[in-house]
Design a protein around this motif. Structure first.
Motif, mmCIF file in Angstrom:
data_model
loop_
_atom_site.group_PDB
_atom_site.id
_atom_site.type_symbol
_atom_site.label_atom_id
_atom_site.label_comp_id
_atom_site.label_asym_id
_atom_site.label_seq_id
_atom_site.Cartn_x
_atom_site.Cartn_y
_atom_site.Cartn_z
ATOM 1 N N LYS A 1 0.624 -1.159 -0.043
ATOM 2 C CA LYS A 1 0.027 -0.004 0.024
ATOM 3 C C LYS A 1 0.876 1.226 0.060
ATOM 4 O O LYS A 1 2.102 1.122 0.253
ATOM 5 C CB LYS A 1 -0.965 0.132 1.245
ATOM 6 C CG LYS A 1 -0.157 0.226 2.676
ATOM 7 C CD LYS A 1 -1.001 -0.139 3.756
ATOM 8 C CE LYS A 1 -0.542 0.022 5.129
ATOM 9 N NZ LYS A 1 -0.127 1.644 5.455
ATOM 10 N N GLY B 1 -4.676 3.961 5.101
ATOM 11 C CA GLY B 1 -5.456 3.132 5.307
ATOM 12 C C GLY B 1 -5.409 1.901 3.961
ATOM 13 O O GLY B 1 -5.414 2.274 3.005
ATOM 14 N N PHE C 1 -7.393 -0.555 3.314
ATOM 15 C CA PHE C 1 -8.811 -0.701 2.769
ATOM 16 C C PHE C 1 -9.160 0.283 1.590
ATOM 17 O O PHE C 1 -9.482 0.062 0.734
ATOM 18 C CB PHE C 1 -10.002 -0.716 3.755
ATOM 19 C CG PHE C 1 -10.242 -2.052 4.529
ATOM 20 C CD1 PHE C 1 -10.681 -2.944 4.128
ATOM 21 C CD2 PHE C 1 -9.218 -2.088 5.585
ATOM 22 C CE1 PHE C 1 -10.430 -4.233 4.861
ATOM 23 C CE2 PHE C 1 -9.556 -3.205 6.469
ATOM 24 C CZ PHE C 1 -9.971 -4.238 6.077
ATOM 25 N N SER C 2 -8.490 1.475 1.842
ATOM 26 C CA SER C 2 -9.047 2.635 0.914
ATOM 27 C C SER C 2 -7.857 2.651 -0.304
ATOM 28 O O SER C 2 -8.467 3.258 -1.355
ATOM 29 C CB SER C 2 -8.861 4.049 1.504
ATOM 30 O OG SER C 2 -7.563 4.219 2.190
ATOM 31 N N SER C 3 -6.722 1.944 -0.066
ATOM 32 C CA SER C 3 -5.864 1.918 -1.199
ATOM 33 C C SER C 3 -5.514 0.791 -1.957
ATOM 34 O O SER C 3 -4.318 0.705 -2.680
ATOM 35 C CB SER C 3 -4.716 2.803 -0.478
ATOM 36 O OG SER C 3 -4.043 1.788 0.534
ATOM 37 N N HIS D 1 -10.121 -5.747 0.766
ATOM 38 C CA HIS D 1 -11.450 -6.024 1.163
ATOM 39 C C HIS D 1 -12.137 -7.308 0.329
ATOM 40 O O HIS D 1 -12.547 -8.266 0.670
ATOM 41 C CB HIS D 1 -12.432 -4.874 0.916
ATOM 42 C CG HIS D 1 -13.993 -5.103 1.159
ATOM 43 N ND1 HIS D 1 -14.231 -5.733 2.331
ATOM 44 C CD2 HIS D 1 -15.060 -4.856 0.631
ATOM 45 C CE1 HIS D 1 -15.827 -5.787 2.666
ATOM 46 N NE2 HIS D 1 -16.098 -5.047 1.397
ATOM 47 N N THR E 1 -6.475 4.044 11.215
ATOM 48 C CA THR E 1 -7.260 4.206 9.918
ATOM 49 C C THR E 1 -7.883 2.626 9.591
ATOM 50 O O THR E 1 -8.909 2.691 9.238
ATOM 51 C CB THR E 1 -6.429 4.645 8.960
ATOM 52 O OG1 THR E 1 -5.746 5.923 9.340
ATOM 53 C CG2 THR E 1 -7.179 4.861 7.731
ATOM 54 N N THR E 2 -6.681 1.811 9.662
ATOM 55 C CA THR E 2 -7.362 0.602 9.320
ATOM 56 C C THR E 2 -8.680 -0.009 10.043
ATOM 57 O O THR E 2 -9.416 -0.696 9.416
ATOM 58 C CB THR E 2 -6.151 -0.476 9.294
ATOM 59 O OG1 THR E 2 -5.353 -0.103 8.246
ATOM 60 C CG2 THR E 2 -6.537 -2.033 9.042
ATOM 61 N N ASP F 1 -11.731 1.877 9.075
ATOM 62 C CA ASP F 1 -12.160 1.257 7.741
ATOM 63 C C ASP F 1 -12.712 -0.005 7.760
ATOM 64 O O ASP F 1 -13.944 -0.213 7.023
ATOM 65 C CB ASP F 1 -11.386 1.450 6.683
ATOM 66 C CG ASP F 1 -10.813 3.074 6.403
ATOM 67 O OD1 ASP F 1 -11.723 3.861 6.576
ATOM 68 O OD2 ASP F 1 -9.893 3.145 5.838
ATOM 69 N N ASP G 1 -16.271 -0.017 9.401
ATOM 70 C CA ASP G 1 -17.395 0.837 8.307
ATOM 71 C C ASP G 1 -17.767 -0.589 7.475
ATOM 72 O O ASP G 1 -19.075 -0.451 6.819
ATOM 73 C CB ASP G 1 -16.762 1.939 7.849
ATOM 74 C CG ASP G 1 -16.836 3.157 8.865
ATOM 75 O OD1 ASP G 1 -17.461 3.002 9.752
ATOM 76 O OD2 ASP G 1 -16.215 3.973 8.281
ATOM 77 N N LEU G 2 -16.767 -1.107 7.017
ATOM 78 C CA LEU G 2 -16.927 -2.130 5.801
ATOM 79 C C LEU G 2 -17.758 -3.454 6.453
ATOM 80 O O LEU G 2 -18.140 -4.408 5.763
ATOM 81 C CB LEU G 2 -15.827 -2.503 5.248
ATOM 82 C CG LEU G 2 -15.264 -1.578 4.297
ATOM 83 C CD1 LEU G 2 -13.624 -1.987 3.986
ATOM 84 C CD2 LEU G 2 -16.049 -1.456 3.061
#
Length: 246
Positions: free
Chosen positions: A151, A155, A157-159, A163, A187-188, A191, A194-195
């Motif tokens: 990464k 985060g 998950f965002s990059s 997932h 951050t991880t 995220d 939230d998922l």
């Protein structure tokens, strides 16, 4: 709004009970563990940001981290976090649970593909570099064919496609360890929650550069986004709920 009186921890938090019921005290934490729908996620335990004299700390004076903070950080890593993470990795392996590793690593040698935040911070770990190497004590074990996710943002998950990978593996809950507590780890965890993942943070297997920053993250995460357990508590859950592999 409701008021909860808990002695010295008195606070006003109208959503605390709802969050605890949904995420923190949810019995599915242990159900997913028993069913092996749980993975250990190890965050950024690499030479870039977790080794003295390398990467971020190659020039200690220019790192932006005060000498006393560096001393605290590396002492916590050496004496607490790295030995604890290794114990946890070995327990997950012995019980047939996934151990997944994330690290900061660009796609290109000059890092032109990095996120803007990493460019501003001048964080660069090209493929094949020492900065991209995992610390040997907690590196992926080839014998277990462990997954590595690269990464270039805080985060994962965002990059990245993590997932998608976790869903393909049938993973519904995560145990999270690594560095820094108040940055990539927090951050991880946010995220992931939230998922829809149930998340456990193993607090003595995480570190950042001051105890105040570490505790500030715990204060938010434990009432909103994750169970916060110790290494001893986590190993107890794994040993109790998941049979050893033959």
């Amino acid at each position: 709004m409701t008021y909860r009186d808990e002695g010295s921890n008195s606070h006003v938090d109208p959503l605390r009970d709802a969050y605890h019921e949904s995420f923190i005290d949810n019995p599915k934490h242990l159900e997913f563990l028993a069913e092996r729908n749980t993975a250990l996620l190890c965050i950024d335990l690499q030479y870039l940001d977790a080794a003295p004299g390398c990467g971020v700390f190659a020039d200690a004076d220019a790192s932006g981290v005060a000498p006393e903070a560096q001393e605290y950080y590396f002492e916590r890593l050496e004496k607490c976090v790295l030995p604890g993470v290794r114990k946890l990795q070995d327990a997950f392996r012995q019980h047939g649970l996934e151990v997944i590793h994330t690290r900061i690593q660009s796609l290109t040698q000059n890092g032109r593909d990095r996120g803007k935040g990493h460019k501003r911070l001048q964080l660069l770990a090209p493929p094949g570099s020492r900065e991209a190497d995992f610390l040997e004590q907690v590196a992926p074990d080839p014998a277990y064919d462990e997954i590595v996710i690269n990464k270039t943002a805080s985060g994962v998950f965002s990059s990245t496609n993590i997932h998608y990978v976790l869903k393909n593996l049938g993973i519904e809950s995560l145990f999270v360890v690594g560095v820094y507590t108040n940055e990539c780890v927090e951050t991880t965890i946010r995220d992931a929650c939230d998922l829809g993942y149930l998340v456990t943070m193993v607090e003595d297997c995480c570190a950042t550069v001051t105890p105040e920053l570490h505790e500030a993250s715990l204060a938010t995460l434990r009432d909103r986004y994750a169970r916060v357990l110790t290494l001893k508590e986590t190993l107890g859950d794994v040993d109790q709920k998941v049979p050893m592999l033959d």
